[in-house]
Design a protein around this motif. Structure first.
Motif, PDB file in Angstrom:
ATOM      1  N   VAL A  98     -16.703  25.213  39.187  1.00 29.79           N
ATOM      2  CA  VAL A  98     -17.999  24.541  39.083  1.00 29.79           C
ATOM      3  C   VAL A  98     -18.547  24.640  37.669  1.00 29.79           C
ATOM      4  CG1 VAL A  98     -20.400  24.601  39.855  1.00 29.79           C
ATOM      5  CG2 VAL A  98     -18.568  24.815  41.523  1.00 29.79           C
ATOM      6  N   ALA A  99     -18.409  25.813  37.045  1.00 29.87           N
ATOM      7  CA  ALA A  99     -18.888  25.975  35.676  1.00 29.87           C
ATOM      8  C   ALA A  99     -18.148  25.049  34.723  1.00 29.87           C
ATOM      9  CB  ALA A  99     -18.729  27.423  35.232  1.00 29.87           C
ATOM     10  N   GLY A 100     -16.850  24.817  34.986  1.00 28.64           N
ATOM     11  CA  GLY A 100     -16.106  23.868  34.162  1.00 28.64           C
ATOM     12  C   GLY A 100     -16.593  22.444  34.361  1.00 28.64           C
ATOM     13  N   MET A 101     -16.837  22.074  35.613  1.00 29.26           N
ATOM     14  CA  MET A 101     -17.285  20.716  35.916  1.00 29.26           C
ATOM     15  C   MET A 101     -18.680  20.454  35.359  1.00 29.26           C
ATOM     16  SD  MET A 101     -17.630  18.912  39.675  1.00 29.26           S
ATOM     17  CE  MET A 101     -19.011  19.889  40.229  1.00 29.26           C
ATOM     18  N   LEU A 102     -19.548  21.460  35.392  1.00 30.56           N
ATOM     19  CA  LEU A 102     -20.938  21.301  34.981  1.00 30.56           C
ATOM     20  C   LEU A 102     -21.218  21.992  33.650  1.00 30.56           C
ATOM     21  CD1 LEU A 102     -22.676  21.902  38.446  1.00 30.56           C
ATOM     22  CD2 LEU A 102     -21.918  19.733  37.451  1.00 30.56           C
ATOM     23  N   SER A 103     -20.202  22.136  32.814  1.00 30.13           N
ATOM     24  CA  SER A 103     -20.341  22.921  31.582  1.00 30.13           C
ATOM     25  C   SER A 103     -21.425  22.371  30.660  1.00 30.13           C
ATOM     26  CB  SER A 103     -19.000  23.000  30.847  1.00 30.13           C
ATOM     27  OG  SER A 103     -18.514  21.696  30.545  1.00 30.13           O
ATOM     28  N   ARG A 104     -21.558  21.051  30.566  1.00 25.11           N
ATOM     29  CA  ARG A 104     -22.567  20.484  29.673  1.00 25.11           C
ATOM     30  C   ARG A 104     -23.987  20.813  30.150  1.00 25.11           C
ATOM     31  NH1 ARG A 104     -22.010  14.599  27.231  1.00 25.11           N
ATOM     32  NH2 ARG A 104     -23.701  15.536  26.013  1.00 25.11           N
TER      33      ARG A 104
END
Length: 489
Positions: A98-104
Motif C-alpha cells: 500500500v505504501a508503494g501504491m500510495l507513495s506520492r
C-alpha cells in the motif's frame, strides 16, 4: 475468493518521530510502531468498539489501525483511508504494498490502515491455515472442506468475540467512522480495493459529508452476490485466455485446439490423478473434478503475468501433467498480502450475498454450491435494506476495472458508475487483471485525482491521465525455453 490466510506479524519502526505532528499524528492513543514492509516509523492505535452496536454496554472488541505519517510539516488535513479486500484481508498486513501504491500521497497526506473487525489483530476470525503443506485432498475435496469449515465455525463461536453476526460491512463502516473521529479529522479520502470497494460505498452511504474523494479499484457492489458473480466472471476470464492464445499465431501453433481439448478433459472428470504437491514435491493421488480445475485456475487469472502461462499449463494438463497448473496456483496463492480471515469472509458473504442467491438448480455451479452449503449453518448478521441501494454521490468517485479481471470485471464498474451519477468516472484498463491501482502510471492518476483541489478539474483530468495504462499491451503467452542444442561431436 482468495485462499485461506494466516496473519502476518506486525512490527513497528523508529525514524520519523520529529516529523509527526498535526491532527492525526498528535492523537494521544497513537504510539510508534514498525510495520512489515515499511522502512520508516509508523504510528499505531487501538479503539474500543462494541461487538454489537445495538448493545453498547455489552461485549467489546479492540480495533487496530495504523497511520503512515506524511513527510511534510504543512500537510493536507484530509488523510487517505485504505480499505482492504477479501473480504477478510488485513490492511495493516498490506502496509508495504500500500505504501508503494500510495507513495506520492505520503509527501503531504497521512495514509490510514484499519484492520477491519475480524481481520489482522481486530478480533480476528482466523481458520486453521496449513494449506501450503496440507495434502491436496484436504485442500480440494468438498467433504474435507466442509469439515474444516464446520470445525472453524465451532472454534470461532467459542471466542469472546465469536458472535459471527456482528461482522457485516455496515458495522465495519461504523468502525471506519469511529476511527475518523478518534483521529480528529473532518474529512477523509477513501481508497478501496476489491471487497474494500463495497466497504467504501457503505462508508460513503453512511457518512457522505465526511468523504472528500473515493477510489474504487476492482468494484464489488453490495448487490453483487459474490458466489454467482465469481462463477460467471471467472468463466469469461477463461474464455479470454483461449481467445488470446487463438489470436497469437505462435501460441495457436504450439497449443492447437486448446479450447476443445480442455473441454474434453473436463468432460472426462472426475478421475484419480497422480500429482506432485507444488510445495512438498510429494506425489499424491488426487481426485480431480471440474471444481478442482476451476479452483486451480482462479489464482493465476488474477494476474495477467501468470495468466500468460496458462495456455502452456492447460496444454500440459490435457496431456496428463497437472504440475504446471498446480505450480501456477501455488505461485498466485503465495503473493504477499493476500491472506484471508475466512471466518470474516463467510460472516460477510453469508449475511450479505447468500440471502440473494437464486434457488438451487440441479446442475448448480460448484462454487455457488460450496457457498450455499457453507452459509446454511453460518450465523447471519442483519443487513439494512438501504445497504444494497447505491445512489448519486456528492463526492467525486474514480472507479477502476481490469478488462481481464476474473472477479470484478468492468461490468460491475459500469453499473456502479451509472448509479453514482455525474461525479463518477470509470476507467477500464483492457489488459489489466484484478487490481489496476498498482500499475505504475496509475499511481499518478490516483494522486492527481485526490490531490487536485478543484473537483471539476480532478474529474476532467482522469481519462487523459489514465491513457498510459489504457494502452498497455497484454502479456504475450508464455513460451518455455528451447532445450539446449546437442553439442557437436
Amino acid at each position: 475468493m482468495k485462499r485461506w490466510g494466516r496473519p502476518v506479524a506486525l512490527a513497528g519502526a523508529m525514524a520519523w518521530g520529529a516529523l509527526l505532528h498535526g491532527a492525526v499524528a498528535a492523537a494521544p492513543a497513537l504510539t510508534p510502531c514498525r510495520l512489515d514492509g515499511i522502512e520508516h516509523e509508523a504510528r499505531c492505535g487501538t479503539l474500543e468498539r462494541p461487538l454489537d452496536p445495538a448493545a453498547p454496554q455489552g461485549a467489546r472488541i479492540t480495533l487496530h489501525y495504523a497511520v503512515l505519517p506524511a513527510l511534510a510539516r504543512n500537510k493536507q488535513p484530509d488523510p487517505v483511508f485504505f480499505l482492504a479486500g477479501g473480504p477478510g484481508q488485513s490492511a495493516i498486513e498490506m502496509a508495504g504494498p500500500v505504501a508503494g501504491m500510495l507513495s506520492r500521497f505520503l509527501n503531504r497526506r497521512d495514509v490510514v490502515l484499519i484492520d477491519q473487525r475480524g481481520t489482522g489483530r481486530s478480533a480476528p476470525l482466523l481458520c486453521d491455515d496449513d494449506a501450503d503443506q496440507a495434502p491436496l485432498a484436504r485442500q480440494f475435496e468438498p467433504d474435507a472442506q466442509r469439515r474444516r469449515l464446520a470445525e472453524c465455525r465451532r472454534l470461532l463461536q467459542a471466542l469472546p468475540h465469536g458472535d459471527l453476526r456482528q461482522y457485516t460491512t455496515a458495522i465495519a463502516a461504523g468502525d471506519v467512522e469511529a476511527v475518523r473521529r478518534a483521529l480528529g479529522v473532518a474529512r477523509i479520502n477513501l481508497v478501496g480495493v476489491s471487497y474494500g470497494t463495497r466497504l467504501a460505498l457503505e462508508v460513503l452511504r453512511q457518512s457522505p459529508r465526511r468523504v472528500r474523494r473515493v477510489v474504487l479499484d476492482g468494484v464489488a457492489p453490495p448487490d453483487m452476490v459474490l458466489p454467482v458473480a465469481f462463477a460467471s466472471d471467472q468463466q469469461r476470464a477463461v474464455e479470454a485466455v483461449f481467445s488470446g492464445c487463438e489470436q497469437d499465431a505462435d501460441c495457436n501453433r504450439r497449443h492447437p485446439d486448446l479450447r476443445k481439448r480442455w473441454a474434453t478433459l473436463r468432460n472426462s472428470l472426475p478421475r484419480d490423478w497422480p500429482v506432485a504437491h507444488p510445495a512438498t514435491g510429494v506425489v499424491e493421488r488426487q481426485r480431480v473434478t471440474p471444481e478442482v480445475l476451476d479452483a486451480v485456475l482462479r489464482g493465476p487469472l488474477y494476474l495477467p503475468a501468470l495468466a500468460a502461462a496458462l495456455p502452456q499449463a492447460m496444454d500440459q494438463a490435457t496431456r496428463g501433467r497437472l504440475e504446471p497448473l498446480a505450480g501456477l496456483a501455488h505461485a498466485a496463492g503465495g503473493r504477499r498480502g493476500v491472506g484471508v480471515a475466512m471466518g470474516l469472509h463467510f460472516s460477510v458473504v453469508c449475511a450479505e450475498d447468500a440471502p440473494r442467491l437464486p434457488p438451487a438448480a440441479p446442475r448448480e455451479d460448484p462454487l455457488v454450491r460450496r457457498y450455499r452449503d457453507a452459509c446454511a449453518d453460518w450465523p447471519r448478521g442483519s443487513v439494512p435494506p438501504a445497504f444494497y441501494q447505491v445512489g448519486p454521490s456528492a463526492a467525486p468517485v474514480l472507479l477502476l476495472s481490469g478488462g481481464l479481471d476474473p472477479a470484478t470485471p468492468p461490468r460491475h464498474g459500469d453499473r456502479m458508475a451509472a448509479a453514482l451519477g455525474a461525479k463518477a468516472r470509470h476507467v477500464v484498463v483492457p489488459q489489466a487483471g484484478h487490481g489496476v491501482a498498482m500499475l505504475p502510471c496509475m499511481r499518478d492518476v490516483l494522486y492527481r485525482f485526490i490531490d487536485t483541489p478543484d473537483e471539476a478539474a480532478a474529474l476532467a483530468a482522469v481519462r487523459a491521465d489514465a491513457g498510459c495504462a489504457v494502452q498497455l499491451p497484454r502479456p504475450r503467452p508464455y513460451q518455455p525455453p528451447a532445450p539446449p542444442a546437442e553439442p557437436r561431436r
